[in-house]
Design a protein around this motif. Structure first.
Motif, PDB file in Angstrom:
ATOM      1  N   ALA A   1       0.555  -1.294   0.026  1.00  0.00           N
ATOM      2  CA  ALA A   1       0.138  -0.046  -0.152  1.00  0.00           C
ATOM      3  C   ALA A   1       0.891   1.281   0.350  1.00  0.00           C
ATOM      4  O   ALA A   1       0.218   2.140   0.450  1.00  0.00           O
ATOM      5  CB  ALA A   1      -0.719  -0.102   0.761  1.00  0.00           C
ATOM      6  N   GLN A   2       1.714   1.497  -0.545  1.00  0.00           N
ATOM      7  CA  GLN A   2       2.851   2.314  -0.803  1.00  0.00           C
ATOM      8  C   GLN A   2       1.996   3.392  -1.975  1.00  0.00           C
ATOM      9  O   GLN A   2       0.996   2.646  -2.332  1.00  0.00           O
ATOM     10  CB  GLN A   2       4.028   2.228  -1.671  1.00  0.00           C
ATOM     11  CG  GLN A   2       5.200   1.152  -0.689  1.00  0.00           C
ATOM     12  CD  GLN A   2       5.100   1.932   1.233  1.00  0.00           C
ATOM     13  OE1 GLN A   2       5.506   3.121   1.135  1.00  0.00           O
ATOM     14  NE2 GLN A   2       4.813   1.455   1.874  1.00  0.00           N
ATOM     15  N   ILE A   3       2.316   4.814  -2.020  1.00  0.00           N
ATOM     16  CA  ILE A   3       2.051   5.499  -2.658  1.00  0.00           C
ATOM     17  C   ILE A   3       2.195   5.054  -4.338  1.00  0.00           C
ATOM     18  O   ILE A   3       3.099   5.037  -3.867  1.00  0.00           O
ATOM     19  CB  ILE A   3       2.227   6.784  -2.210  1.00  0.00           C
ATOM     20  CG1 ILE A   3       2.018   7.563  -0.872  1.00  0.00           C
ATOM     21  CG2 ILE A   3       2.200   7.539  -3.629  1.00  0.00           C
ATOM     22  CD1 ILE A   3       2.555   9.227  -0.590  1.00  0.00           C
ATOM     23  N   PRO A   4       1.036   5.364  -4.921  1.00  0.00           N
ATOM     24  CA  PRO A   4      -0.190   6.157  -4.908  1.00  0.00           C
ATOM     25  C   PRO A   4      -1.419   4.767  -4.783  1.00  0.00           C
ATOM     26  O   PRO A   4      -2.960   4.385  -4.748  1.00  0.00           O
ATOM     27  CB  PRO A   4      -0.172   6.504  -6.781  1.00  0.00           C
ATOM     28  CG  PRO A   4       0.303   5.415  -7.690  1.00  0.00           C
ATOM     29  CD  PRO A   4       1.641   4.856  -6.338  1.00  0.00           C
ATOM     30  N   PHE A   5      -0.584   3.872  -3.906  1.00  0.00           N
ATOM     31  CA  PHE A   5      -2.010   2.533  -3.690  1.00  0.00           C
ATOM     32  C   PHE A   5      -1.994   2.922  -1.935  1.00  0.00           C
ATOM     33  O   PHE A   5      -2.652   1.233  -1.893  1.00  0.00           O
ATOM     34  CB  PHE A   5      -1.134   1.619  -3.951  1.00  0.00           C
ATOM     35  CG  PHE A   5      -0.667   1.278  -5.911  1.00  0.00           C
ATOM     36  CD1 PHE A   5      -1.770   1.512  -6.933  1.00  0.00           C
ATOM     37  CD2 PHE A   5       0.215   1.209  -6.023  1.00  0.00           C
ATOM     38  CE1 PHE A   5      -1.220   1.452  -7.892  1.00  0.00           C
ATOM     39  CE2 PHE A   5       1.027   0.732  -6.900  1.00  0.00           C
ATOM     40  CZ  PHE A   5       0.918   1.013  -8.371  1.00  0.00           C
TER      41      PHE A   5
END
Length: 575
Positions: free
Chosen positions: A199-203
């Motif tokens: 869940a790193q940016i952009p997820f």
């Protein structure tokens, strides 16, 4: 004792015994530097052998031990938490499938078998997020599974490119791939897959949305299973990431994720979402330290974080359970008077998250900050590391002030007490590990300790940042009316920060407006249009009409054929 309770106890004892065995083996393998490859010959098809390879080293055995221990405590905790649920058997079976998928991912040195565990985690996590079967859960489940599906696509493309090396056993090639085009492409695909899972940016938007799952699932997911799968994958691929140049992007997005989640948690009032955003912040920290070429340090923080984060969710579950499913921290307060044991466990887990000296989180977080100060980081990354640390302490003290030390704001007729034996006993086991786990792991993982030489100001900088963050967090909770007025005055800034930089809207409405609508048009034009006419549906119509004509011809009606032939000749000469 009913049979579903017996199932929980059998699962608990089995997982706990497996955890003890794998933990002892992990220590033995670590001391003797053993690494075993086991080839399991499944079958032979036309002289082709189908073999599944299993990797057992101190990393896989140690991680397996922690996953099994936390899942055993979660299932023991479930006996009380899900006691009124009619589908508790289904829930326990899904949790066991979740753990099995994680085990398959951990012990696989082969990209195909890793994909089986990876997809198993994605499928079972979807089933667990939609467990309560309402519209909010369905939306959160679709966001979760679609975000992780992007990583699956990247993983499949990486599997296709690994064919250039003649095998999918990546552990034999990772150290020697170098900086070729195939190596760079595979490393970027693996980084993309890990960013979706962790869940790193952009997820990032799917991680707080997955709080729609039951709290025991959140304790398992956020500590040692789904979100840590991407970090574990990066630990295995770390040499390739450093040599191919993908580490810079991992450092950038990891630092942004740390800052964004720490800032957003200070504007959040949902108890579970605050803890979810703290998970997101720690995942960004792990990714950032991985990009610096320190996989052992990232693995150390991964294990210590799993201990206190599971305890944090278990305590949050007890609080929500006693407050009649209320998750808003503004309705809590003075819980230390009514639930002293739960409040003590909650306090220990939060202090471990902040990196309080001599708790589990201190040994990994302090070492990470000192090594980052010692390294050649640029100024922006250095600021991300320390500002995110201050924000972590800030939202933690704000949370503690609202829940444990503030004034009681819930209904006066409510009954709050520590009477859940199974939940409390499971939490007490986790408290022991949250206090002692960090020092034990530091002795095992780093038999030769790091030598950190810093000036006194840089050595004291983490403590100063933490104290400033604690003061700001206490100020924001104590002067809550000032906080509300400040949020109203700077409404856009508070809304922007509190909604994770508008990522939930971009991931749902933003994706739905253009790509999904255009995808529907393309589907109607191609797949449901001329592809059907010239493809399967068109062939079906052609064969159906041809067979009906052949059926008539097979009736052997000579007079009818003769009459049709005469009519055909008549019209031929007529026109």
């Amino acid at each position: 004792m009913s049979w579903h309770i017996s199932l929980c106890f059998i699962s608990f004892f089995s997982l706990f015994l497996l955890s003890v065995v794998t933990g002892i083996l992990g220590v033995y393998f670590s001391l003797h530097q053993f690494c075993f490859f086991i080839d399991w010959h499944i079958c032979s098809l036309n002289s082709s052998n189908i073999v599944m390879t299993l990797l057992f080293d101190w990393v896989s055995l140690g991680f397996m031990s922690f996953v099994l221990f936390i899942s055993s405590m979660v299932i023991y905790y479930t006996v009380d938490y899900m006691s009124g649920d009619f589908n508790i058997v289904r829930f326990v079976c899904l949790v066991l499938l979740f753990v099995l998928s994680m085990m398959l991912l951990i012990i696989s040195p082969n990209m195909i078998s890793i994909l089986l565990g990876w997809d198993g985690l994605g499928l079972v996590s979807y089933l667990l997020v939609i467990y309560y079967q309402n519209f909010k859960s369905y939306g959160a489940g679709m966001l979760t599974v679609m975000s992780n599906r992007l990583g699956d696509v990247a993983f499949l493309m990486g599997i296709a490119w690994m064919l250039n090396y003649g095998s999918w056993n990546f552990v034999f090639y990772v150290d020697f791939m170098g900086a070729s085009f195939e190596a760079k492409l595979i490393s970027f695909l693996m980084v993309f897959a890990a960013m979706t899972s962790s869940a790193q940016i952009p997820f990032s938007s799917w991680l707080p949305a997955a709080m729609a799952a039951p709290t025991p699932v959140s304790a398992l997911v956020h500590s040692s299973t789904l979100v840590t799968a991407g970090v574990y994958l990066m630990i295995r691929f770390n040499a390739l990431i450093i040599s191919s140049g993908a580490a810079f992007y991992l450092l950038f997005f990891g630092g942004l994720t740390m800052f964004m989640s720490g800032l957003g948690a200070n504007f959040e009032f949902d108890l579970k979402k605050i803890i979810a955003l703290s998970t997101l912040s720690q995942l960004g920290l792990m990714m950032s330290i991985l990009s610096m070429g320190l996989p052992e340090l990232a693995f150390f923080h991964l294990l210590t974080h799993a201990l206190f984060k599971a305890l944090l969710f278990m305590c949050a579950g007890v609080i929500i359970h006693n407050l009649g499913d209320c998750q808003d921290i503004r309705f809590m307060g003075s819980l230390s008077l009514y639930m002293p044991l739960t409040s003590s466990c909650f306090l220990v887990s939060n202090l471990a998250l902040c990196g309080m000296p001599f708790l589990a989180g201190f040994y990994s977080k302090d070492l990470i900050l000192e090594v980052s100060s010692l390294s050649t980081l640029n100024l922006i990354s250095f600021v991300f590391f320390f500002v995110a640390t201050g924000l972590t302490v800030c939202y933690t003290f704000r949370l503690l002030s609202f829940t444990i030390f503030g004034s009681f704001n819930f209904s006066s007729s409510s009954s709050l007490q520590d009477d859940s034996w199974f939940m409390l006993s499971g939490m007490c086991c986790m408290v022991f590990m949250s206090v002692w786990g960090g020092s034990l792991l530091s002795w095992l993982i780093f038999p030769c300790p790091y030598l950190v030489c810093l000036p006194p100001l840089m050595s004291a900088f983490p403590i100063v940042v933490s104290l400033v963050g604690a003061f700001i967090g206490y100020f924001l909770s104590f002067y809550r009316y000032f906080d509300n007025l400040l949020s109203l005055k700077y409404l856009f800034m508070s809304f922007f920060s509190g909604t994770m930089w508008f990522m939930p809207y971009i991931s749902t409405r933003g994706v739905g407006l253009v790509p999904l609508i255009s995808g529907r048009s393309v589907l109607g034009l191609f797949d449901h249009g001329w592809c059907e006419s010239l493809g399967g549906q068109g062939a079906y119509v052609l064969f159906a009409r041809s067979s009906s004509i052949l059926q008539v011809l097979q009736l052997n009606l000579v007079k009818g054929y003769l009459l049709a032939f005469l009519i055909f000749v008549f019209f031929w000469f007529l026109f």
